[in-house]
Write a protein that holds these residues in place. Structure first.
Motif, PDB file in Angstrom:
ATOM      1  N   ARG A 145      51.697  45.000  29.597  1.00 16.78           N
ATOM      2  CA  ARG A 145      50.787  44.304  29.575  1.00 16.78           C
ATOM      3  C   ARG A 145      50.786  42.888  28.964  1.00 16.78           C
ATOM      4  O   ARG A 145      49.950  41.949  30.027  1.00 16.78           O
ATOM      5  CB  ARG A 145      49.598  44.812  28.319  1.00 16.78           C
ATOM      6  N   LYS A 203      46.603  53.744  38.936  1.00 17.20           N
ATOM      7  CA  LYS A 203      46.290  52.926  38.677  1.00 17.20           C
ATOM      8  C   LYS A 203      45.269  51.640  40.115  1.00 17.20           C
ATOM      9  O   LYS A 203      45.171  52.511  40.922  1.00 17.20           O
ATOM     10  CB  LYS A 203      47.338  51.463  39.197  1.00 17.20           C
ATOM     11  N   PRO A 228      42.650  47.660  44.094  1.00 15.67           N
ATOM     12  CA  PRO A 228      41.235  46.495  43.843  1.00 15.67           C
ATOM     13  C   PRO A 228      40.452  46.155  44.860  1.00 15.67           C
ATOM     14  O   PRO A 228      40.740  46.722  45.994  1.00 15.67           O
ATOM     15  CB  PRO A 228      42.090  45.318  43.352  1.00 15.67           C
ATOM     16  N   VAL A 266      42.125  36.910  39.303  1.00 18.42           N
ATOM     17  CA  VAL A 266      42.180  38.374  39.350  1.00 18.42           C
ATOM     18  C   VAL A 266      42.957  39.132  40.557  1.00 18.42           C
ATOM     19  O   VAL A 266      43.301  40.446  40.382  1.00 18.42           O
ATOM     20  CB  VAL A 266      41.021  38.652  40.694  1.00 18.42           C
ATOM     21  N   LEU A 293      46.316  39.979  38.326  1.00 22.31           N
ATOM     22  CA  LEU A 293      46.000  41.849  37.334  1.00 22.31           C
ATOM     23  C   LEU A 293      46.100  42.363  38.386  1.00 22.31           C
ATOM     24  O   LEU A 293      46.541  43.303  37.762  1.00 22.31           O
ATOM     25  CB  LEU A 293      44.176  41.244  36.514  1.00 22.31           C
ATOM     26  N   ALA A 294      45.537  42.383  39.687  1.00 23.24           N
ATOM     27  CA  ALA A 294      45.693  43.865  40.547  1.00 23.24           C
ATOM     28  C   ALA A 294      46.747  43.730  41.183  1.00 23.24           C
ATOM     29  O   ALA A 294      47.378  45.045  41.064  1.00 23.24           O
ATOM     30  CB  ALA A 294      44.316  42.580  42.009  1.00 23.24           C
ATOM     31  N   SER A 348      47.182  45.677  36.514  1.00 25.63           N
ATOM     32  CA  SER A 348      46.330  45.829  35.518  1.00 25.63           C
ATOM     33  C   SER A 348      44.368  44.831  35.300  1.00 25.63           C
ATOM     34  O   SER A 348      44.209  45.389  36.314  1.00 25.63           O
ATOM     35  CB  SER A 348      46.994  44.178  33.826  1.00 25.63           C
ATOM     36  N   THR A 349      44.635  45.300  34.057  1.00 30.17           N
ATOM     37  CA  THR A 349      42.818  44.956  33.748  1.00 30.17           C
ATOM     38  C   THR A 349      42.521  43.186  32.767  1.00 30.17           C
ATOM     39  O   THR A 349      43.750  42.959  32.026  1.00 30.17           O
ATOM     40  CB  THR A 349      42.351  45.663  33.310  1.00 30.17           C
ATOM     41  N   HIS A 350      41.689  43.438  32.723  1.00 31.64           N
ATOM     42  CA  HIS A 350      41.169  42.264  32.175  1.00 31.64           C
ATOM     43  C   HIS A 350      41.266  42.077  30.132  1.00 31.64           C
ATOM     44  O   HIS A 350      41.834  41.523  29.963  1.00 31.64           O
ATOM     45  CB  HIS A 350      39.633  41.411  32.517  1.00 31.64           C
ATOM     46  N   ARG A 351      41.002  43.725  30.769  1.00 33.16           N
ATOM     47  CA  ARG A 351      41.247  43.983  28.634  1.00 33.16           C
ATOM     48  C   ARG A 351      42.135  44.287  28.416  1.00 33.16           C
ATOM     49  O   ARG A 351      42.307  44.157  27.225  1.00 33.16           O
ATOM     50  CB  ARG A 351      40.377  45.867  28.872  1.00 33.16           C
ATOM     51  N   GLU A 352      43.345  44.759  28.942  1.00 28.50           N
ATOM     52  CA  GLU A 352      44.593  44.777  29.281  1.00 28.50           C
ATOM     53  C   GLU A 352      45.869  44.193  28.663  1.00 28.50           C
ATOM     54  O   GLU A 352      46.249  43.273  27.514  1.00 28.50           O
ATOM     55  CB  GLU A 352      45.407  45.751  29.720  1.00 28.50           C
ATOM     56  N   TYR A 398      44.312  39.934  29.949  1.00 27.88           N
ATOM     57  CA  TYR A 398      43.493  38.187  30.099  1.00 27.88           C
ATOM     58  C   TYR A 398      43.920  37.826  28.572  1.00 27.88           C
ATOM     59  O   TYR A 398      43.841  36.393  28.668  1.00 27.88           O
ATOM     60  CB  TYR A 398      42.707  38.507  30.162  1.00 27.88           C
TER      61      TYR A 398
END
Length: 502
Positions: free
Chosen positions: A150, A238, A241, A460, A463-464, A468-472, A474
């Protein structure tokens, strides 16, 4: 200049028109709609609600402003994308990443990723090319060091998307080029302040990432998370995207179309570190020589003729310098790596094609901004922005930050701000004894702060490619990419207000 007096109703309607069009632009762009269509639609919507002539604004305001942006900056988009693709396909970017991995190792994984990203982007490699090459390097290093995945996007962002984009003097990033025609400056504007801002960004970002690494180690959090959950996640693929969504957001925030990443032929025979670095060094050195030695001695009085658009060397010299630097580096890169570029025509085609959609997308945003700035009610917005306390530097920072945040584009927000208010700020600078170079540096750093909101294309894409993700991830991107840049901006404004530009 004629003063337009608006009735309360007309003023309210005009403000509503601007807000409604902006909501349409942001809302649909966030859902992946192309800004090439959204920007003129939103601009015409604002004009229609305001009671302005729609077709006249489309052809005489929107298109002329967009075309002016393309005319000014397409050479930089073209050469920058071509240089980035050649660096990728010759194996040069990977060679630099591999060298940093070897020299610093897993025990300095975060520092290796930051330095590797900084070297390639400060040398002129497109941000998205850097993402796709640095991410595998970061994955290997972070996994070997058992650092949480992350944190990987924030480490890459710190090295590629902060100080090398907006602060380091001489950076060939398009954001550093945009203020030059407005303020008559060079890529090396306010070099001392730029270096100080870079130190603030790097120091703060590394401190935060090191702190998070220590906390993760104390909590027994590894590369894929905690304990059993981490073991299970290693076997879970994963989510892929949405390629179209990534592409549409990416092309309004940077100068390379991700669609072209897979085209061409990437060499498996990597050059040495010295060969890989030579074109990057040439970009910086030639840029400096052109900006500080060659162009100041050039007799360019002919530019004032109608034939050449009645311009001046101050307005075009900065772009000329960066273009020559990139062109020299491209020639050197091909000569040094000819055997590693067996599909040279395919690589060149991909690089050239990668520049088209981004420059048109940003040009469309600029056209949208021109229409908004031409509406009578915009005078109220202008008065509010110029009335922000703290003087022209603070006002410029606020305006650029807001527009970059709303558009999700550093280059788009910066150009809209300077198109609408650049001349005004230049006049205020003359009145207050402010060096235009200081305006340049404040504007560029301001464009690279709040642009990194969740809808930003670079965020975007990053993360792709990191899985990973925004939640993890950002929150850490916000700390190193937004908060660190804001701290640097405050330092530059305070120092610039006290001692001026240096």
């Amino acid at each position: 200049m004629d003063v337009i007096i608006l009735s309360p109703f007309a003023a309210g309607l005009g403000l509503f028109a601007m807000l409604a069009s902006l909501a349409v632009l942001i809302g649909f762009a966030y859902r992946g709609w192309s800004v090439l269509l959204l920007a003129p639609f939103a601009a015409m919507l604002a004009a229609a609600i305001s009671g302005e002539p729609v077709l006249a604004h489309w052809t005489q305001t929107f298109m002329i402003s967009a075309a002016r942006f393309v005319a000014q900056f397409f050479p930089l988009f073209l050469l920058g994308a071509l240089f980035g693709k050649l660096m990728e396909d010759s194996g040069s970017v990977k060679a630099i990443a591999s060298y940093m991995t070897e020299k610093l190792g897993a025990h300095r994984a975060i520092l290796a990723v930051v330095i590797g990203g900084a070297l390639v982007t400060y040398g002129g490699v497109s941000l998205f090319v850097a993402f796709f090459v640095i991410a595998p390097m970061a994955t290997a290093l972070f996994q070997a060091a058992n650092i949480p995945r992350r944190l990987m996007p924030a480490a890459i962002a710190l090295g590629t998307s902060t100080f090398t984009m907006s602060a380091l003097p001489g950076t060939p990033a398009i954001q550093n080029a945009i203020p030059m025609p407005f303020f008559g400056t060079t890529p090396f504007a306010a070099p001392g302040l730029g270096v100080i801002a870079s130190i603030v960004m790097v120091g703060f970002g590394l401190w935060w990432l090191s702190l998070q690494q220590s906390r993760a180690k104390a909590a027994n959090e590894g590369f894929e998370g905690f304990g059993a959950a981490a073991s299970a996640s290693l076997n879970q693929p994963k989510p892929a995207p949405n390629a179209n969504l990534v592409r549409e957001r990416a092309t309004v925030s940077q100068s390379f179309d991700p669609e072209e990443i897979e085209h061409g032929h990437i060499s498996s025979d990597l050059p040495s570190f010295g060969v890989a670095m030579t074109p990057l060094v040439l970009v910086v050195v030639v840029n400096f020589v052109m900006s500080m030695i060659v162009l100041p001695r050039l007799d360019a009085d002919y530019l004032s003729d109608v034939r050449w658009g009645e311009t001046s060397l101050a307005a075009v010299g900065g772009v000329w310098g960066v273009c020559v630097a990139l062109a020299v580096a491209i020639v050197a890169l091909v000569l040094l790596n000819r055997s590693r570029l067996p599909a040279l025509r395919d690589t060149v085609d991909a690089g050239a094609n990668a520049s088209v959609l981004p420059v048109l997308s940003v040009g469309s945003l600029v056209g949208y901004g021109a229409v908004i700035a031409a509406l009578p009610a915009f005078a109220l917005v202008r008065e509010w922005v110029l009335g922000v306390g703290g003087g022209p530097l603070v006002s410029l920072a606020v305006a650029t930050n807001l527009l970059a945040a709303l558009t999700g584009s550093a280059s788009g927000g910066l150009t809209i701000a300077l198109d609408a208010l650049g001349g005004t700020y230049l006049q205020l600078a003359a009145q207050h004894g402010i060096d235009p170079a200081l305006l340049h540096r404040v504007a560029v750093i301001s464009s690279g702060t709040l642009d990194s909101l969740p809808h930003n294309g670079a965020v975007v894409t990053l993360l792709a490619v990191c899985g990973s993700t925004h939640r993890e991830s950002y929150r850490d991107i916000v700390i190193v990419g937004i908060l660190g840049a804001l701290l640097a901006l405050i330092v530059v404004i305070v120092l610039g207000s006290i001692v001026g530009s240096f």
